[in-house]
Design an enzyme around this catalytic site. Structure first.
Site, PDB file in Angstrom:
ATOM      1  N   ALA A   1      78.498  35.206  -0.816  1.00  0.00           N
ATOM      2  CA  ALA A   1      77.661  35.982  -1.954  1.00  0.00           C
ATOM      3  C   ALA A   1      78.185  37.542  -1.875  1.00  0.00           C
ATOM      4  CB  ALA A   1      76.030  36.222  -1.419  1.00  0.00           C
ATOM      5  N   LYS A   2      77.496  38.478  -2.770  1.00  0.00           N
ATOM      6  CA  LYS A   2      77.986  39.711  -2.847  1.00  0.00           C
ATOM      7  C   LYS A   2      78.112  40.304  -1.438  1.00  0.00           C
ATOM      8  CE  LYS A   2      78.953  42.383  -6.308  1.00  0.00           C
ATOM      9  NZ  LYS A   2      80.154  42.055  -6.747  1.00  0.00           N
ATOM     10  N   ARG A   3      77.356  40.264  -0.797  1.00  0.00           N
ATOM     11  CA  ARG A   3      77.495  40.845   0.609  1.00  0.00           C
ATOM     12  C   ARG A   3      78.512  40.474   1.444  1.00  0.00           C
ATOM     13  NH1 ARG A   3      75.724  36.936   3.962  1.00  0.00           N
ATOM     14  NH2 ARG A   3      74.533  35.319   2.768  1.00  0.00           N
ATOM     15  N   HIS A   4      79.443  39.414   0.880  1.00  0.00           N
ATOM     16  CA  HIS A   4      80.740  39.159   1.796  1.00  0.00           C
ATOM     17  C   HIS A   4      81.644  40.057   1.242  1.00  0.00           C
ATOM     18  CE1 HIS A   4      78.202  35.425   2.503  1.00  0.00           C
ATOM     19  NE2 HIS A   4      78.747  35.568   3.626  1.00  0.00           N
ATOM     20  N   GLY A   5      81.406  40.781   0.094  1.00  0.00           N
ATOM     21  CA  GLY A   5      82.699  41.579  -0.375  1.00  0.00           C
ATOM     22  C   GLY A   5      83.902  40.867  -0.704  1.00  0.00           C
TER      23      GLY A   5
END
Ligand code: GLU
Ligand code: ZN
Length: 320
Positions: free
Chosen positions: A249-253
């Site tokens: 997801a997004k939070r993994h960058g």
């Protein structure tokens, strides 16, 4: 061979999407076939033209091309679902004529209230319990005056054989997912219907796509059968998961192609990393899609979803 990549333009392309696109492209290019790009934008609330343009830009950057598509046309134009609505309507008429459809008046709330049946597909909540299946024509007509129904496809209890080039063969009950929606009450056609109509009418012979759609395949096989069409060969590419077993997801960058490009990662770096994660290379190695064509083998792709560790992500971000 005719293969395709059929993204929904509801967000930027991330590496999970790119893995499916790359594998589908490699299979077709290895066989000397035709590769089709189709924009699946019937879910108008979530899709935007900017995303479609961004996806095409990202695919090109990665080194993937297509022989038919929304921007270049082709013998099966148009290649954008919202311009193909008449075809979905015609398919519905044929399904209706053979008695495969019935109107459903359930509200969201009623569907939730019927949630107790334990037959649900994990990703989609419980199967529809068939509340409106037995409405008499008179009842249905009376209700239609007050409320626009959705339309459901009638499934039957029987065994269906699902053959998948990666997941293998499995037997499923054709009714396991319940009677499914083919047109929503607001008039929007379902993904299940549109994807079958498009793949069939575009002459697609091979579908390689993400394993999140494996559960949809039995419903699609039922539609092929009801419409008298031959289904394509299916192969479902494993999903890229984080170490907790969730979708990246997004939070993994650094997981969208745009982020990787901005961070200086090269197209060959991304493609080689994807080929490694997907089982085609023993080590990540910068290779462009065109240089990977000879390495493609369906048998090399693992059936199980792929856990992307922090170390693997570091390798991706460092790929030049
Ligand atoms: N448009 C679907 C998605 O982006 C994929 C359809 C398919 O490959 O069958 O999830
Ligand atoms: Zn209903």
């Amino acid at each position: 061979m005719r293969g395709r990549y059929a993204p929904s333009p509801s967000g930027p392309l991330h590496i999970g999407n790119a893995l499916a696109a790359l594998m589908a492209w490699l299979q077709v290019r290895q066989a000397g076939g035709t590769f089709v790009l189709r924009m699946e934008d019937i879910d108008t609330a979530r899709c935007r033209p900017e995303f479609a343009a961004g996806i095409m830009e990202d695919l090109r950057w990665l080194g993937l091309d297509w022989d038919e598509g929304p921007d270049i046309g082709g013998p099966h134009s148009p290649y954008t679902q919202n311009e193909r609505l008449a075809l979905y309507g015609q398919a519905l008429q044929r399904l209706d004529a053979r008695g495969s459809l019935y109107p459903c008046y359930c509200s969201r709330h009623d569907l939730l209230a019927a949630a107790a049946a334990p037959h649900g597909l994990a990703s989609e909540g419980p199967a529809y319990p068939g509340t409106c299946r037995g409405l008499s024509p008179a009842e249905a007509e009376a209700r239609a005056k007050r409320k626009t129904p959705s339309l459901r496809f009638r499934t039957h209890d029987r065994e269906l054989t699902l053959r998948d080039g990666i997941a293998g063969t499995r037997r499923v009950n054709a009714a396991a997912g319940g009677d499914f929606v083919v047109r929503r009450a607001d008039g929007i056609f379902s993904y299940q219907l549109a994807v079958v109509v498009d793949d069939a009418l575009m002459g697609i012979t091979h579908v390689l796509r993400g394993a999140d759609l494996l559960d949809s395949t039995p419903r699609q096989l039922l539609l092929y059968e009801a419409l008298g069409w031959t289904p394509p060969a299916f192969a479902h590419i494993p999903l890229l998961l984080d170490p907790d077993g969730r979708r990246l997801a997004k939070r993994h960058g650094g997981i969208t192609l745009a982020e990787l490009r901005e961070a200086g990662v090269s197209p060959a770096g991304v493609a080689g990393w994807l080929a490694w994660a997907g089982g085609l290379l023993p080590e990540p190695q910068p290779l462009l899609p065109a240089e990977l064509v000879g390495r493609f083998a369906l048998a090399a792709i693992p059936a199980a979803n792929i856990t992307v560790t922090a170390e693997m992500l570091e390798k991706l971000r460092a790929a030049r």
